[in-house]
Design a protein around this motif. Structure first.
Motif, PDB file in Angstrom:
ATOM      1  N   TRP A 109       0.805  -1.216   0.000  1.00 37.47           N
ATOM      2  CA  TRP A 109       0.000   0.000   0.000  1.00 37.47           C
ATOM      3  C   TRP A 109       0.844   1.275   0.000  1.00 37.47           C
ATOM      4  O   TRP A 109       0.352   2.348  -0.387  1.00 37.47           O
ATOM      5  CB  TRP A 109      -0.929   0.023   1.220  1.00 37.47           C
ATOM      6  N   ASN A 110       2.092   1.197   0.432  1.00 37.10           N
ATOM      7  CA  ASN A 110       2.893   2.409   0.644  1.00 37.10           C
ATOM      8  C   ASN A 110       2.921   3.367  -0.545  1.00 37.10           C
ATOM      9  O   ASN A 110       2.655   4.570  -0.388  1.00 37.10           O
ATOM     10  CB  ASN A 110       4.314   2.038   1.072  1.00 37.10           C
ATOM     11  N   HIS A 134       0.884   3.672  -3.050  1.00 37.64           N
ATOM     12  CA  HIS A 134      -0.458   4.172  -3.358  1.00 37.64           C
ATOM     13  C   HIS A 134      -0.898   5.234  -2.345  1.00 37.64           C
ATOM     14  O   HIS A 134      -1.513   6.238  -2.712  1.00 37.64           O
ATOM     15  CB  HIS A 134      -1.467   3.028  -3.357  1.00 37.64           C
ATOM     16  N   VAL A 135      -0.589   4.999  -1.071  1.00 40.00           N
ATOM     17  CA  VAL A 135      -1.000   5.922  -0.023  1.00 40.00           C
ATOM     18  C   VAL A 135      -0.435   7.314  -0.268  1.00 40.00           C
ATOM     19  O   VAL A 135      -1.134   8.328  -0.098  1.00 40.00           O
ATOM     20  CB  VAL A 135      -0.568   5.409   1.370  1.00 40.00           C
ATOM     21  N   GLU A 136       0.812   7.386  -0.689  1.00 43.99           N
ATOM     22  CA  GLU A 136       1.435   8.695  -0.923  1.00 43.99           C
ATOM     23  C   GLU A 136       0.683   9.478  -1.987  1.00 43.99           C
ATOM     24  O   GLU A 136       0.451  10.685  -1.850  1.00 43.99           O
ATOM     25  CB  GLU A 136       2.899   8.506  -1.324  1.00 43.99           C
ATOM     26  N   LYS A 172      -2.959  10.411  -0.578  1.00 47.27           N
ATOM     27  CA  LYS A 172      -2.882  11.459   0.440  1.00 47.27           C
ATOM     28  C   LYS A 172      -2.515  12.803  -0.178  1.00 47.27           C
ATOM     29  O   LYS A 172      -3.074  13.854   0.200  1.00 47.27           O
ATOM     30  CB  LYS A 172      -1.847  11.068   1.501  1.00 47.27           C
ATOM     31  N   THR A 189      -4.116   0.390   7.150  1.00 44.08           N
ATOM     32  CA  THR A 189      -3.488   1.478   6.410  1.00 44.08           C
ATOM     33  C   THR A 189      -4.305   2.752   6.454  1.00 44.08           C
ATOM     34  O   THR A 189      -3.740   3.846   6.610  1.00 44.08           O
ATOM     35  CB  THR A 189      -3.272   1.055   4.939  1.00 44.08           C
ATOM     36  N   PHE A 190      -5.620   2.652   6.341  1.00 46.15           N
ATOM     37  CA  PHE A 190      -6.430   3.849   6.088  1.00 46.15           C
ATOM     38  C   PHE A 190      -7.337   4.288   7.224  1.00 46.15           C
ATOM     39  O   PHE A 190      -7.549   5.494   7.396  1.00 46.15           O
ATOM     40  CB  PHE A 190      -7.295   3.628   4.837  1.00 46.15           C
ATOM     41  N   GLU A 195      -6.505   7.301   9.520  1.00 46.77           N
ATOM     42  CA  GLU A 195      -6.106   8.580   8.940  1.00 46.77           C
ATOM     43  C   GLU A 195      -7.245   9.602   8.982  1.00 46.77           C
ATOM     44  O   GLU A 195      -8.381   9.286   8.634  1.00 46.77           O
ATOM     45  CB  GLU A 195      -5.645   8.395   7.485  1.00 46.77           C
ATOM     46  N   PHE A 234      -9.036  10.423   5.655  1.00 48.39           N
ATOM     47  CA  PHE A 234      -9.777   9.296   5.075  1.00 48.39           C
ATOM     48  C   PHE A 234     -11.125   9.181   5.765  1.00 48.39           C
ATOM     49  O   PHE A 234     -11.198   9.030   6.985  1.00 48.39           O
ATOM     50  CB  PHE A 234      -8.970   8.009   5.245  1.00 48.39           C
TER      51      PHE A 234
END
Length: 334
Positions: free
Chosen positions: A226-227, A229-231, A234, A286-287, A290, A293
């Motif tokens: 996921w790393n 994609h998260v960047e 976000k 992961t989400f 946040e 999110f």
């Protein structure tokens, strides 16, 4: 006095945290069926600790080049019509489940809606008129029923790419009649190019991102996957100033579930309940913590819970599989 003030401050912070957590959208995609729904169909949603349901009436297009949308016909299943959507919303509301109304297009033979593309200006104009009639009728229904979120479209990238001005004007028309929050469900590889996020309340993503190429990925492997994609996600949220909403998320209970999560082929291979549970847990880890999110909608949840999913099922639904317990844990905790 200082001790009292300190305790009061801690209490306020704790209460604020509780309020923030309770605002998370813990949703299921409530699949349209050829029947009305009742309390027995809604109870499993309550049991899994969901607080939202996506209701999905459908319009149909003959093929990717055909400009006319057919909907609300006697040939459709009850839950795919406006009458069905109204009944579903009414029953869910009895149990305080909030609603995202998400009208969708189905291309015959299951062709991908993102590839809908006309050959000439006349057909584009016809498609625009047909889609406006379809979506504005449902926007009116959304306002009448006071649903919390209205999704203006699902995975329509080429339509949006070729006709961006139409979509900007369509949003203005929807805003005139619907006063709730708006989103659009962009495909996982589309959302970066959607041109009207600033006019939405949520950046909607159907979150079928590649997270692992392994047969049975571990939670840690999926977290690492996921790393990157998260960047990107976000950063977009920050640039546009809108929170992220996963308008769909989920994994099939098959080998290699994290490799191409968007695939729904029936011949994908052996049942793998562990892979589905691990990938789902990684997504939540992961989400869901946040603040940028807002939450999301599990794909997908059938109305007849007792007869859905199960240990031999390879489809997306988490029902009666270990993944259902994973979802309940994180929904309950958020």
């Amino acid at each position: 006095m200082r001790l009292f003030k300190l305790l009061f401050f801690i209490l306020c912070v704790s209460l604020q945290a509780c309020v923030a957590q309770s605002d998370k959208i813990n949703g299921v995609s409530f699949v349209a069926a050829n029947a009305e729904v009742y309390e027995t169909h809604v109870k499993p949603i309550i049991d899994v600790k969901a607080n939202y349901a996506a209701i999905m009436p459908f319009g149909f297009i003959r093929d990717l080049k055909h400009p006319n949308i057919v909907y609300n016909t006697h040939r459709q299943w009850f839950g795919e019509t406006a009458e069905g959507a109204r009944q579903y919303v009414g029953e869910l509301r009895k149990k305080n489940i909030k609603i995202m109304l998400k009208p969708q297009i189905w291309v015959w033979h299951g062709e991908f809606t993102g590839f809908i593309e006309m050959n000439n200006e006349a057909d584009w104009t016809t498609l625009e008129a047909s889609y406006s009639k379809f979506i504005l009728e449902y926007a009116q229904l959304a306002e009448e029923l006071k649903v919390e979120i209205f999704c203006i479209g699902t995975e329509l990238e080429r339509f949006i790419k070729h006709r961006p001005e139409y979509w900007h004007q369509l949003v203005l028309e929807i805003r005139k009649m619907y006063k709730g929050k708006l989103t659009y469900a962009a495909n996982w590889d589309e959302f970066k190019r959607t041109p009207f996020w600033g006019a939405m309340d949520f950046i909607g993503i159907d979150a079928y991102f590649h997270v692992s190429a392994n047969k049975t990925p571990t939670v840690e492997e999926c977290l690492q996957g996921w790393n990157p994609h998260v960047e990107v996600i976000k950063k977009l949220s920050s640039e546009v100033g809108r929170p992220i909403l996963f308008t769909e998320f989920g994994y099939r209970s098959v080998d290699f579930t994290g490799r191409e999560p968007w695939k729904s082929d029936r011949n994908m291979g052996a049942v793998n309940l562990e892979a589905q549970a691990n990938a789902t847990k990684a997504l939540f880890k992961t989400f869901w913590k946040e603040d940028w999110f807002s939450g999301g909608f599990v794909w997908k949840w059938f109305i007849n819970h007792a007869n859905s999913g199960g240990a031999n099922d390879t489809r997306f639904t988490p029902q009666n599989k270990p993944t259902e317990a994973v979802i309940k844990y994180y929904f309950k905790s958020s």
